[in-house]
Write an enzyme that holds these catalytic residues in place. Structure first.
Site, short mmCIF file in Angstrom:
data_model
loop_
_atom_site.label_atom_id
_atom_site.label_comp_id
_atom_site.label_asym_id
_atom_site.label_seq_id
_atom_site.Cartn_x
_atom_site.Cartn_y
_atom_site.Cartn_z
N CYS A 272 -24.57 47.53 -9.25
CA CYS A 272 -23.98 47.27 -7.93
C CYS A 272 -25.15 46.83 -7.07
CB CYS A 272 -23.31 48.51 -7.36
SG CYS A 272 -22.76 48.33 -5.64
N CYS B 42 -21.33 40.80 -6.07
CA CYS B 42 -20.59 42.04 -6.32
C CYS B 42 -20.25 42.14 -7.80
CB CYS B 42 -19.31 42.05 -5.48
SG CYS B 42 -18.22 43.45 -5.80
#
Length: 272
Positions: free
Chosen positions: A186, A75
């Site tokens: 992302c 992440c």
């Protein structure tokens, strides 16, 4: 020294980290991998720093209890805060932001866009890492508040995906028409790379940091003599949301069939 027989941990706020698992399975097919996806609390990128750290520590504690030898934080949002939680753990933690910045530096890019969550965009983390080596490189962050959630909802609603890209990436493309390199900041976003290419063909270079993160982990384990040379390469999934969706997405992404997909309690946000 890490235990060679211990698994590699991968964690993400959702299933985007599957793109990192894919690269790890390609480079290290004999390594056991444990994946934790906190789909219930996703996206982390719309939360406060204190809340993100609270959730992150709970995820890392879960992986610690699984005796992992190393963790890939898939992440970007969590990776921006790595200095605030790495000291709390003995195992090495690898940042996906560091991997993406390494790609830009290696390519020697003069300008690059970053499509990410709002938190990652506002953090300036890519700017700082890239400018340590390439101080003159222009870095253009673009926050995308809903795209990860749309992907996590499943179904890959093309209209919703395209609308979100037009409302976010569209601004970046219009402001910098000569910009051709874009970091997918992302790990969910490589799953919609074809949408990006179709809508904005100016981005001829889409940088997926997952491959570099996997390579950095391999190099580290080699240096530490901690590669599992005769393992079975098992893959186990733990999620805080929909097990069947996480199971089906392993096929969609092209992962090995998981030995198990298990529902686990979600980390508890601050104030709850």
């Amino acid at each position: 020294m890490p235990d060679a027989k211990a698994p590699i941990g991968v964690m993400d706020a959702g299933l985007g980290g599957y793109t990192v698992v894919k690269e790890l399975q390609r480079l290290l097919p004999k390594e056991d991998i444990i994946f934790l996806g906190d789909g219930k609390n996703q996206p982390y990128g719309n939360r406060s720093e204190k809340d993100i750290l609270c959730l992150t520590h709970q995820c890392l504690d879960f992986l610690k209890d699984k005796y992992v030898k190393v963790v890939a934080v898939a992440c970007n949002t969590i990776s921006t805060l790595i200095d605030k939680y790495q000291p709390d753990y003995e195992f090495r933690i690898f940042s996906i932001v560091q991997a993406g910045s390494t790609d830009v530096i290696k390519l020697g890019l003069r300008q690059v866009g970053i499509l990410s969550t709002v938190f990652t965009a506002n953090s300036g983390c890519y700017d700082r890492l890239i400018h340590q080596e390439l101080p003159r490189t222009a870095v253009y962050p673009q926050g995308c508040p809903r795209l990860a959630r749309i992907i996590e909802d499943g179904g890959f609603d093309q209209e919703r995906i395209d609308t979100e890209l037009r409302e976010t990436l569209g601004h970046l493309a219009q402001a910098h028409p000569d910009l051709d390199s874009l970091i997918l900041g992302c790990t969910h976003f490589p799953m919609v790379s074809e949408n990006i290419r179709r809508l904005y063909p100016q981005f001829t270079r889409l940088i997926n940091p997952a491959a570099t993160q996997a390579r950095l982990i391999k190099e580290y384990l080699e240096r530490e003599n901690a590669l599992d040379s005769d393992g079975k390469g098992t893959f186990r999934v733990y999620t805080t949301s929909d097990c069947e969706f996480y199971r089906s997405m392993t096929d969609h992404v092209g992962l090995k069939t998981p030995a198990s997909v298990e529902l686990v309690p979600a980390p508890i946000p601050l104030g709850k």
